[in-house]
Design an enzyme around this catalytic site. Structure first.
Site, mmCIF file in Angstrom:
data_model
loop_
_atom_site.group_PDB
_atom_site.id
_atom_site.type_symbol
_atom_site.label_atom_id
_atom_site.label_comp_id
_atom_site.label_asym_id
_atom_site.label_seq_id
_atom_site.Cartn_x
_atom_site.Cartn_y
_atom_site.Cartn_z
ATOM 1 N N ASN A 1 7.934 -5.016 6.702
ATOM 2 C CA ASN A 1 8.064 -3.574 6.951
ATOM 3 C C ASN A 1 8.982 -3.340 8.142
ATOM 4 O OD1 ASN A 1 5.226 -4.398 7.875
ATOM 5 N ND2 ASN A 1 5.190 -2.374 8.738
ATOM 6 N N ASP A 2 8.562 -2.737 9.193
ATOM 7 C CA ASP A 2 9.484 -2.209 10.213
ATOM 8 C C ASP A 2 10.462 -3.237 10.803
ATOM 9 O OD1 ASP A 2 7.313 -0.565 9.814
ATOM 10 O OD2 ASP A 2 6.610 -0.656 11.875
ATOM 11 N N TRP B 1 0.982 -5.756 2.776
ATOM 12 C CA TRP B 1 0.858 -5.616 4.225
ATOM 13 C C TRP B 1 -0.404 -6.335 4.709
ATOM 14 C CZ3 TRP B 1 -2.539 -3.677 7.786
ATOM 15 C CH2 TRP B 1 -2.034 -3.491 9.082
ATOM 16 N N GLU C 1 4.839 7.379 14.966
ATOM 17 C CA GLU C 1 5.007 5.928 15.086
ATOM 18 C C GLU C 1 6.462 5.588 15.390
ATOM 19 O OE1 GLU C 1 1.888 4.030 12.057
ATOM 20 O OE2 GLU C 1 3.584 4.910 11.013
HETATM 21 N N1 DQQ Z 1 3.993 -0.370 11.200
HETATM 22 C C1 DQQ Z 1 3.460 -1.208 12.239
HETATM 23 C C2 DQQ Z 1 2.981 -0.275 13.277
HETATM 24 C C3 DQQ Z 1 3.787 0.934 13.043
HETATM 25 C C4 DQQ Z 1 3.841 1.005 11.550
HETATM 26 C C5 DQQ Z 1 2.403 -2.094 11.648
HETATM 27 C C6 DQQ Z 1 4.954 1.863 11.019
HETATM 28 O O1 DQQ Z 1 3.166 -0.812 14.577
HETATM 29 O O2 DQQ Z 1 3.231 2.062 13.653
HETATM 30 O O3 DQQ Z 1 2.953 -2.973 10.713
HETATM 31 O O4 DQQ Z 1 5.346 1.489 9.735
#
Ligand code: DQQ
Length: 574
Positions: free
Chosen positions: A59-60, A84, A238
């Site tokens: 993800n991020d 996830w 976020e």
């Molecule tokens: N993904 C992370 C967090 C964030 C979120 C967790 C945003 O730190 O806030 O994987 O996609």
């Protein structure tokens, strides 16, 4: 490189193409070589030039940086599954932002302060060329705390190993929900010698806050008197990104550049409730340590701007000091089902790295794929001065249209012919407008644009297109990316995305660039003023028989002033 002109096939517009697709078979496609039924798990849906790990979940993007001539990218990564969970910091390096080599995982849950996950954060390069990671750890009680990690060996050119000092955590939630306090931004240095970071949080009244923390030594942090920004219009925010932009130049600025009339600031927030990244442009007062947006209601996030109106979240920028530009990445999630992802064995891609700068009107950001991406351009075809009249459908032949980069400039007809908007909602909600007026709904100036990853009978296709409206005082241009007919596989999420293009249409032209990379369609309207990223899984990718068309379903003729399409090579990604 062979530059050649291609013949184009001009077909008649057949309205039935738009309506009959749902009657077709939903069975498996057979791979003639193996006779093994192909499925949504086919490798054909993996990207060829968008960043993704070799397998499993991403993800991020986290902590992008340039360090000693090498680009580093970290990312939220589950090493065990395509879902996830078990979140670590994956790590890759590159010398051109396009080809990436994987390195060992940089951060794994290991200590009481991050036992349940190493969540998002940033890198700051301290004076003396010392990179430092700030990240959110999920501690043993499930609370969000902020931690620091340092390179184990600063002379390792790849910075493979990172250590977490035992004095972690360095910040814990105060006065906000401890389960909603995360994602420290890249730090900036004030004139007073204090470092600052901003962290997204939700207070007990469910209001969003960009909290501000200050430190002299990066070890002891204290919460500032006031947040950098707060709003009633959203709950948790976020992955905050906060950075300066030049009101004069296209080039990027280092995060600590302040204090001149020509410097504005961007505050980007990911709204947790709808997974959209929004940004505000405004002024940062060093004296008061607050950010004040310009020209926009603070308390209605629907009025805020978006980098991208599609599948795009948790974005992050960094300042590339070598090329003096600011570069942006974001996570683009799959739109198939979790069970599909598990069968595929992977999920998630990052958008291509985009240079980002302030438009000269000072009111919005512009984005464009970094120039290095063009090194992947291969075979090219070109069209010039081709009219597309009502119902026209022009096939673009000669490049592999499942892995391509297309730039097209349209010349518009007399604007007086544009449809008048009677219903004001059409100008409030672009997504709704695209939803109601899809590419099959005839208009005056538009809909016109591209049909992408299309089957020859158009049963499957993604339409990326524009429509021009006349309002009481001006004109409005709508840009849509419609995935509703993108695939015959059932049970996929097939949304319609849309954004207005706040351009001066009186110049009589509009451009579109679209990057097609198997399951990724990333589009840039009017030179990067409005962007839309979509994820699609057409069945026809499995047979390889993909087509691309320019279409016009408006009563007025539009002209392709110039179209260039390149087949794209494969990047070496992880
Ligand atoms: N993904 C992370 C967090 C964030 C979120 C967790 C945003 O730190 O806030 O994987 O996609």
């Amino acid at each position: 490189m062979a530059w050649r002109w291609q013949l184009v096939t001009i077909l008649l517009w057949l309205p039935s193409f738009w309506t009959d697709w749902s009657k077709s078979s939903r069975g498996h496609v057979l791979n003639l070589d193996s006779e093994v039924p192909l499925s949504i798990a086919s490798k054909e849906y993996r990207a060829a030039f968008h960043f993704q790990p070799p397998q499993n979940w991403i993800n991020d993007p986290n902590g992008p940086m340039l360090y000693n001539g090498i680009y580093h990218l970290f990312y939220q990564y589950n090493p065990y599954s395509a879902q996830w969970g078990n979140i670590t910091w994956g790590h890759s390096k590159s010398i051109d932002l396009i080809n990436w080599t994987p390195l060992d995982i940089a951060l794994r849950p290991s200590d009481p302060f991050d036992r349940q996950g190493c969540w998002s954060g940033s890198v700051t390069i301290l004076p003396g060329d010392k990179p430092v990671i700030l990240y959110t750890g999920i501690n043993e009680s499930g609370h969000n705390v902020q931690n620091i990690a340092l390179p184990k060996n600063i002379s390792d050119p790849f910075l493979v190993e990172w250590v977490k000092p035992s004095y972690n955590p360095i910040m814990v939630a105060e006065g906000v929900d401890p389960t909603q306090f995360r994602d420290p931004s890249t730090c900036w240095l004030g004139k007073d010698g204090l470092w600052r970071t901003t962290i997204g949080a939700e207070d007990f009244e469910r209001r969003a806050k960009a909290l501000l923390y200050q430190s002299k030594d990066f070890v002891q942090w204290r919460s500032a008197e006031r947040p950098l920004f707060s709003t009633n219009s959203s709950s948790m925010i976020e992955c905050i990104d906060f950075f300066p932009v030049s009101a004069k130049w296209k080039r990027g600025l280092d995060g600590s550049s302040m204090g001149s009339k020509e410097v504005k600031h961007v505050l980007k927030m990911g709204v947790f409730d709808n997974s959209h990244d929004y940004y505000l442009i405004g002024r940062y007062s060093e004296e008061l340590d607050v950010f004040t947006p310009e020209n926009v209601g603070e308390d209605d996030h629907r009025m805020w701007l978006r980098y991208d109106y599609g599948s795009f979240y948790a974005s992050k920028t960094f300042f590339d000091s070598d090329k003096r530009r600011r570069v942006l990445w974001a996570w683009s999630n799959e739109s198939d089902t979790i069970s599909d992802d598990i069968v595929k064995g992977w999920a998630g891609v990052l958008t291509v790295p985009r240079a980002i700068w302030l438009h000269k009107n000072g009111k919005q950001l512009m984005q464009w794929p970094v120039r290095e991406l063009e090194s992947l351009r291969r075979e090219k075809i070109e069209l010039k001065d081709v009219e597309v009249s009502k119902g026209g459908l022009i096939e673009i032949k000669g490049v592999k249209t499942s892995q391509a980069d297309i730039e097209v400039e349209f010349e518009l007809p007399e604007l007086e012919k544009a449809e008048l908007v009677h219903h004001e909602w059409k100008l409030d909600d672009a997504q709704m407008a695209c939803n109601e007026m899809d590419a099959s709904v005839p208009g005056s100036i538009g809909p016109f644009g591209l049909l992408i990853l299309a089957s020859h009978d158009l049963e499957e296709h993604t339409a990326v297109f524009f429509r021009v409206f006349k309002t009481r005082t001006d004109y409005a241009v709508l840009m849509c990316s419609d995935q509703r007919k993108s695939s015959l596989w059932p049970e996929l999420y097939k949304p319609v995305f849309g954004g207005f293009v706040g351009m001066d249409v009186k110049e009589g032209k509009i451009s579109l660039r679209t990057l097609i990379d198997h399951s990724v369609i990333e589009s840039f309207g009017d030179g990067g003023r409005t962007c839309i990223t979509a994820r699609v899984y057409p069945k026809l990718l499995l047979s390889g028989d993909t087509h691309m068309y320019v279409f016009n379903n408006g009563s007025e003729t539009v002209k392709i002033r110039e179209l260039k399409a390149w087949e794209m090579g494969n990047a070496q990604i992880n």
